[in-house]
Design a protein around this motif. Structure first.
Motif, PDB file in Angstrom:
ATOM      1  N   THR A 233      15.585  -2.199  11.984  1.00  0.00           N
ATOM      2  CA  THR A 233      17.020  -1.952  12.044  1.00  0.00           C
ATOM      3  C   THR A 233      17.716  -3.070  12.799  1.00  0.00           C
ATOM      4  O   THR A 233      18.775  -3.555  12.382  1.00  0.00           O
ATOM      5  N   ALA A 234      17.120  -3.498  13.902  1.00  0.00           N
ATOM      6  CA  ALA A 234      17.699  -4.598  14.685  1.00  0.00           C
ATOM      7  C   ALA A 234      17.792  -5.864  13.852  1.00  0.00           C
ATOM      8  O   ALA A 234      18.792  -6.593  13.912  1.00  0.00           O
ATOM      9  N   GLU A 235      16.754  -6.141  13.051  1.00  0.00           N
ATOM     10  CA  GLU A 235      16.767  -7.327  12.193  1.00  0.00           C
ATOM     11  C   GLU A 235      17.888  -7.233  11.162  1.00  0.00           C
ATOM     12  O   GLU A 235      18.546  -8.230  10.839  1.00  0.00           O
ATOM     13  N   LEU A 236      18.112  -6.041  10.637  1.00  0.00           N
ATOM     14  CA  LEU A 236      19.202  -5.853   9.678  1.00  0.00           C
ATOM     15  C   LEU A 236      20.560  -6.072  10.344  1.00  0.00           C
ATOM     16  O   LEU A 236      21.452  -6.701   9.769  1.00  0.00           O
ATOM     17  N   VAL A 237      20.700  -5.564  11.565  1.00  0.00           N
ATOM     18  CA  VAL A 237      21.950  -5.764  12.310  1.00  0.00           C
ATOM     19  C   VAL A 237      22.198  -7.245  12.525  1.00  0.00           C
ATOM     20  O   VAL A 237      23.298  -7.758  12.268  1.00  0.00           O
ATOM     21  N   ILE A 238      21.184  -7.954  12.998  1.00  0.00           N
ATOM     22  CA  ILE A 238      21.319  -9.381  13.278  1.00  0.00           C
ATOM     23  C   ILE A 238      21.628 -10.166  12.008  1.00  0.00           C
ATOM     24  O   ILE A 238      22.479 -11.061  11.996  1.00  0.00           O
ATOM     25  N   ARG A 239      20.948  -9.812  10.917  1.00  0.00           N
ATOM     26  CA  ARG A 239      21.192 -10.496   9.639  1.00  0.00           C
ATOM     27  C   ARG A 239      22.644 -10.308   9.193  1.00  0.00           C
ATOM     28  O   ARG A 239      23.288 -11.243   8.713  1.00  0.00           O
ATOM     29  N   PHE A 240      23.161  -9.090   9.396  1.00  0.00           N
ATOM     30  CA  PHE A 240      24.545  -8.838   8.987  1.00  0.00           C
ATOM     31  C   PHE A 240      25.514  -9.604   9.882  1.00  0.00           C
ATOM     32  O   PHE A 240      26.525 -10.133   9.398  1.00  0.00           O
ATOM     33  N   LEU A 241      25.215  -9.680  11.165  1.00  0.00           N
ATOM     34  CA  LEU A 241      26.091 -10.422  12.070  1.00  0.00           C
ATOM     35  C   LEU A 241      26.134 -11.905  11.713  1.00  0.00           C
ATOM     36  O   LEU A 241      27.154 -12.570  11.888  1.00  0.00           O
ATOM     37  N   GLU A 242      25.038 -12.404  11.187  1.00  0.00           N
ATOM     38  CA  GLU A 242      24.941 -13.832  10.893  1.00  0.00           C
ATOM     39  C   GLU A 242      25.383 -14.198   9.482  1.00  0.00           C
ATOM     40  O   GLU A 242      25.841 -15.321   9.247  1.00  0.00           O
ATOM     41  N   THR A 243      25.245 -13.265   8.542  1.00  0.00           N
ATOM     42  CA  THR A 243      25.548 -13.610   7.149  1.00  0.00           C
ATOM     43  C   THR A 243      26.561 -12.685   6.480  1.00  0.00           C
ATOM     44  O   THR A 243      27.030 -12.989   5.382  1.00  0.00           O
ATOM     45  N   GLY A 244      26.852 -11.544   7.117  1.00  0.00           N
ATOM     46  CA  GLY A 244      27.749 -10.585   6.470  1.00  0.00           C
ATOM     47  C   GLY A 244      27.076  -9.796   5.377  1.00  0.00           C
ATOM     48  O   GLY A 244      27.734  -9.169   4.545  1.00  0.00           O
ATOM     49  N   SER A 245      25.736  -9.817   5.380  1.00  0.00           N
ATOM     50  CA  SER A 245      24.966  -9.107   4.364  1.00  0.00           C
ATOM     51  C   SER A 245      23.638  -8.664   4.962  1.00  0.00           C
ATOM     52  O   SER A 245      23.125  -9.280   5.895  1.00  0.00           O
ATOM     53  N   PHE A 246      23.060  -7.566   4.411  1.00  0.00           N
ATOM     54  CA  PHE A 246      21.745  -7.125   4.844  1.00  0.00           C
ATOM     55  C   PHE A 246      20.631  -7.810   4.056  1.00  0.00           C
ATOM     56  O   PHE A 246      19.456  -7.702   4.406  1.00  0.00           O
ATOM     57  N   GLU A 247      20.987  -8.502   2.983  1.00  0.00           N
ATOM     58  CA  GLU A 247      20.000  -9.169   2.139  1.00  0.00           C
ATOM     59  C   GLU A 247      19.445 -10.396   2.841  1.00  0.00           C
ATOM     60  O   GLU A 247      20.173 -11.133   3.512  1.00  0.00           O
ATOM     61  N   LYS A 248      18.146 -10.635   2.659  1.00  0.00           N
ATOM     62  CA  LYS A 248      17.545 -11.848   3.199  1.00  0.00           C
ATOM     63  C   LYS A 248      18.108 -13.052   2.462  1.00  0.00           C
ATOM     64  O   LYS A 248      18.221 -13.043   1.241  1.00  0.00           O
ATOM     65  N   GLN A 249      18.452 -14.072   3.225  1.00  0.00           N
ATOM     66  CA  GLN A 249      19.002 -15.272   2.625  1.00  0.00           C
ATOM     67  C   GLN A 249      17.884 -16.298   2.401  1.00  0.00           C
ATOM     68  O   GLN A 249      16.987 -16.449   3.243  1.00  0.00           O
ATOM     69  N   PRO A 250      17.900 -17.025   1.276  1.00  0.00           N
ATOM     70  CA  PRO A 250      16.913 -18.083   1.044  1.00  0.00           C
ATOM     71  C   PRO A 250      16.966 -19.101   2.176  1.00  0.00           C
ATOM     72  O   PRO A 250      18.023 -19.373   2.744  1.00  0.00           O
ATOM     73  N   ASP A 251      15.796 -19.662   2.530  1.00  0.00           N
ATOM     74  CA  ASP A 251      15.743 -20.626   3.620  1.00  0.00           C
ATOM     75  C   ASP A 251      16.676 -21.811   3.398  1.00  0.00           C
ATOM     76  O   ASP A 251      17.220 -22.385   4.335  1.00  0.00           O
TER      77      ASP A 251
END
Length: 258
Positions: A233-251
């Motif tokens: 859940t924390a990883e999802l929160v951080i991902r959303f804060l950084e990208t505005g999405s819960f989806e993993k972004q390509p490197d």
């Protein structure tokens, strides 16, 4: 068994937590300068300590996590939100001018955040908000409590605010300036979940967490009391804060929506 669970509903909702009577802020600190301030809001009958797991994950990733205490047991959501607005104003006053912050709330804490975004003049400084297991469309359990006794929900006033018919009275609206994502759980291992007919996390139904207008929505296999303590859940929160999405972004994807 069902009758006993209904009668004990408010007690069960409060059980296993200590609701702090104090109104204060606990801040997780680290030596290095933080990237961004994230304000964490606990849920019904909890206090700031309940958000410390998430605060720890955020700290390790360079964020400055601030957990607040709110009167979310015997006060209505709008009353707790007024207390929250004053705390946020103090936090913002200690930041550089026009600095943005992010917010994450568990359960009823998410409604407090949405109330702030809809009614506070400082809403523009909130860039991202994550709502974790938040009953955005109301709580079926709060409705059950009301059916048992109106006095119960009048005493535990936060529950009254959570009844589906009372959610519109909060006047919630999401500003365009803030990206908002919601995380729901669907592991119903809590006894109260048996009172709910639809997919739920033991307290809140999945479909209540989701509502039109969200920038993203995701479901994870956790129950209500554990969802905000889990690393995933924390990883999802951080991902959303950084990208505005819960989806993993390509490197190779450097296009951030911050």
């Amino acid at each position: 068994m069902r009758l006993l669970a209904i009668v004990l509903l408010p007690v069960l909702l409060v059980a296993a937590c200590e609701n702090s009577a104090q109104n204060h802020t606990r801040q997780s600190r680290q030596q290095n300068a933080p990237e961004k301030t994230v304000i964490l809001v606990h849920g019904y009958a909890k206090d700031a300590d309940d958000m410390q797991s998430l605060a720890g994950f955020l700290d390790k990733r360079g964020y400055r996590a601030i957990s607040v205490d709110l009167p979310l047991t015997f006060d209505h959501v709008n009353e707790a939100a007024e207390v929250f607005a004053k705390q946020v104003e103090k936090i913002l006053s200690e930041l550089p001018d026009n600095a943005s912050v992010a917010m994450a709330g568990h359960s009823t804490g998410g409604l407090v955040i949405r109330y702030f975004l809809a009614h506070s003049q400082n809403y523009k400084q909130v860039s991202h908000a994550v709502l974790i297991a938040t009953p955005n469309q109301g709580s079926a359990l709060a409705d059950i409590a009301g059916d048992v006794s109106e006095l119960l929900v009048e005493t535990f006033a936060t529950l009254e605010s959570l009844q589906p018919e009372n959610i519109p009275e909060l006047g919630l609206s999401d500003p365009d300036e803030t990206r908002i994502g919601a995380i729901a759980g669907n592991k119903s291992t809590i006894a109260l979940g048996r009172l709910l007919e639809k997919e739920n996390d033991g307290r809140v139904e999945v479909e209540s967490v989701c509502y039109p207008g969200l920038d993203d929505f995701v479901v994870v296999p956790y129950h209500h009391n554990q969802i905000h303590h889990r690393k995933e859940t924390a990883e999802l929160v951080i991902r959303f804060l950084e990208t505005g999405s819960f989806e993993k972004q390509p490197d190779s994807d450097t296009g951030s929506k911050n």
